[in-house]
Design a protein around this motif. Structure first.
Motif, PDB file in Angstrom:
ATOM      1  N   ALA A   1       0.825  -1.211   0.000  1.00  0.00           N
ATOM      2  CA  ALA A   1       0.000   0.000   0.000  1.00  0.00           C
ATOM      3  C   ALA A   1       0.859   1.261   0.000  1.00  0.00           C
TER       4      ALA A   1
ATOM      5  N   ALA B   1       2.432   1.481  -3.609  1.00  0.00           N
ATOM      6  CA  ALA B   1       1.523   1.554  -4.758  1.00  0.00           C
ATOM      7  C   ALA B   1       1.436   2.953  -5.376  1.00  0.00           C
ATOM      8  N   PRO B   2       1.339   4.048  -4.580  1.00  0.00           N
ATOM      9  CA  PRO B   2       1.238   5.372  -5.218  1.00  0.00           C
ATOM     10  C   PRO B   2       2.450   5.752  -6.051  1.00  0.00           C
TER      11      PRO B   2
ATOM     12  N   VAL C   1     -12.427   3.996  -1.363  1.00  0.00           N
ATOM     13  CA  VAL C   1     -11.305   3.394  -2.086  1.00  0.00           C
ATOM     14  C   VAL C   1     -11.659   3.360  -3.573  1.00  0.00           C
TER      15      VAL C   1
ATOM     16  N   ASP D   1      -7.621   0.722  -7.142  1.00  0.00           N
ATOM     17  CA  ASP D   1      -6.830   0.404  -5.948  1.00  0.00           C
ATOM     18  C   ASP D   1      -7.355  -0.865  -5.280  1.00  0.00           C
TER      19      ASP D   1
ATOM     20  N   GLY E   1      -5.003  -4.171  -4.812  1.00  0.00           N
ATOM     21  CA  GLY E   1      -4.722  -4.721  -3.487  1.00  0.00           C
ATOM     22  C   GLY E   1      -5.186  -6.152  -3.355  1.00  0.00           C
TER      23      GLY E   1
ATOM     24  N   PHE F   1      -4.823  -3.422   3.863  1.00  0.00           N
ATOM     25  CA  PHE F   1      -4.526  -2.607   2.679  1.00  0.00           C
ATOM     26  C   PHE F   1      -5.618  -1.574   2.463  1.00  0.00           C
ATOM     27  N   LEU F   2      -6.881  -2.002   2.546  1.00  0.00           N
ATOM     28  CA  LEU F   2      -7.987  -1.082   2.312  1.00  0.00           C
ATOM     29  C   LEU F   2      -8.022   0.012   3.371  1.00  0.00           C
TER      30      LEU F   2
ATOM     31  N   TRP G   1      -5.560   1.249   5.043  1.00  0.00           N
ATOM     32  CA  TRP G   1      -4.459   2.185   4.777  1.00  0.00           C
ATOM     33  C   TRP G   1      -4.809   3.114   3.612  1.00  0.00           C
ATOM     34  N   THR G   2      -5.547   2.609   2.627  1.00  0.00           N
ATOM     35  CA  THR G   2      -5.804   3.329   1.383  1.00  0.00           C
ATOM     36  C   THR G   2      -6.956   4.318   1.493  1.00  0.00           C
TER      37      THR G   2
ATOM     38  N   HIS H   1      -3.302   6.883   7.933  1.00  0.00           N
ATOM     39  CA  HIS H   1      -3.114   5.580   7.279  1.00  0.00           C
ATOM     40  C   HIS H   1      -2.999   4.447   8.293  1.00  0.00           C
TER      41      HIS H   1
END
Length: 411
Positions: A108, A111-112, A271, A275, A279, A296-297, A299-300, A307
């Motif tokens: 996570a 990913a950005p 979300v 994404d 994830g 993950f979700l 955090w996103t 986060h």
């Protein structure tokens, strides 16, 4: 003194540190989903370490498959509870769950920054992997849970309902209707529904007070959190409520949580669909329970929530209801499972779950990932590798990632 025991001679008193070490090893190496996890547990705790005998282990697995929540995590928690009391249960959950939580949080964070053709190709490859994995889950579950006309009809009714209802309670409506139809249609002995007869396993003795407190806490959180979130629209409360309800209502564990989490995170705008699927694809590449996808979700989730706080709320929220229900049900499980009416209700719920997952295969998984004939070919190859050639999931993840990058590079 532990709050739970069995009459098994194989049970011995152990320490929480011992339980943590064993489950940490399993949490780092247990690939393959909940069914595979149960196999790892049996080899480790029945055959190798002899913490349990076969009958006790089978009863624990039967209980955890009956209840909503992540079955493999519930079995692991129960084994830790039997071995070293409450601290042993907590140690088992931490050891088995946290490795995949940290791996998904690392993804996570990265990913950005995965921009450009390589990053976008990698993300798209993970989405195509998600298509293959969910299709495999639908295929396997349909064969096991819908082997006759009654249960196949319940699954199809569930798909039909989901195609016309847009309410956030659609999944719950399908599950409740499945239970009612199962009670009506599945009362006679059904193929594939056999189980160990009641009384063949060893009796579980847990404090009735602990059981009652767990059940009350489960219900208070399930029904009280939505009221609290409505009265005080505080984002952390809404997030914990969303993931708690997902964990409390998902029967079958594993991939079945996908439509519930999509409804709670993507449909609410927390979300982005891309994404979510990226994830979910990454979750196939890590060991441990698939429910750690919630980390993950969490955090996103967008602005307004730290986060780390989001990841912690989502992780605890999605696992907590299943663990509370295990504690609540242990004293009564062996008497309950002997009732034909309960077996019929469970058969109907399982069939409805197949319908839920089949609809999720179409939306959002297929519609968000397959945009061309090449995408379809990659997903189909991944599906065949998983189902026909029994290729390790980690290898299929790598193949899809490389294919996604190559597809973007070639245009």
């Amino acid at each position: 003194m532990t709050a739970i025991s069995t009459s098994s001679e194989a049970r011995r008193t152990g320490s929480a540190l011992e339980v943590l070490a064993v489950f940490l090893k399993l949490g780092l190496t247990s690939f393959g989903g909940p069914v595979a996890h149960i196999g790892y547990f049996r080899r480790e705790f029945v055959e190798r370490r002899r913490w349990l005998d076969d009958a006790t282990f089978t009863d624990l697995v039967g209980l955890c498959q009956f209840l909503p929540g992540p079955a493999s995590s519930q079995v692991g928690f129960s084994v830790g509870l039997l071995r070293a009391g409450w601290l042993g249960g907590l140690a088992a959950w931490c050891g088995f769950t946290l490795p995949s939580v940290f791996l998904l949080l690392a993804f996570a964070m990265l990913a950005p920054s995965l921009g450009g053709p390589i990053g976008s190709g990698l993300i798209h490859g993970l989405k195509l992997m998600a298509v293959a994995v969910v299709a495999q889950a639908v295929w396997d579950m349909a064969r096991k849970l819908c082997p006759d006309a009654q249960r196949a009809a319940i699954a199809l009714i569930g798909i039909a309902i989901l195609s016309v209802l847009t309410t956030v309670y659609a999944q719950l409506i399908v599950i409740v209707l499945g239970a009612l139809l199962g009670w009506v249609l599945c009362r006679s002995p059904l193929p594939g529904s056999g189980s160990t007869a009641a009384g063949q396993g060893h009796a579980f003795r847990m404090s009735r007070a602990a059981s009652a407190v767990s059940l009350v806490l489960f219900c208070v959180l399930l029904f009280g959190l939505p009221v609290l979130a409505d009265l005080y629209p505080w984002l952390p409360a809404k997030v914990f409520d969303a993931f708690y309800r997902s964990g409390a209502l998902v029967f079958g564990g594993g991939h079945v949580v996908l439509p519930l989490l999509e409804q709670q995170t993507v449909a609410t705008g927390w979300v982005a669909p891309s994404d979510f699927l990226a994830g979910y694809g990454a979750a196939q590449a890590v060991p441990g329970p698939l429910f750690t996808f919630a980390a993950f979700l969490g955090w996103t989730i967008g602005p307004g929530l730290d986060h780390g706080v989001g990841a912690a709320l989502a992780t605890v929220g999605i696992f907590l209801p299943g663990l509370l229900l295990v504690i609540a049900a242990l004293p009564y499980w062996q008497a309950l499972r002997a009732r034909p009416s309960m077996a019929a209700v469970l058969a109907g719920v399982n069939a409805a779950v197949v319908g839920l997952l089949a609809f999720a295969l179409y939306s959002p998984v297929w519609t968000s990932a397959v945009h061309s004939g090449r995408d379809f070919a990659i997903a189909a190859i991944a599906f065949l590798l998983l189902t026909r050639w029994k290729t390790p999931p980690l290898a299929v993840v790598a193949l899809c990632a490389v294919a996604g990058i190559a597809g973007v590079a070639l245009g």
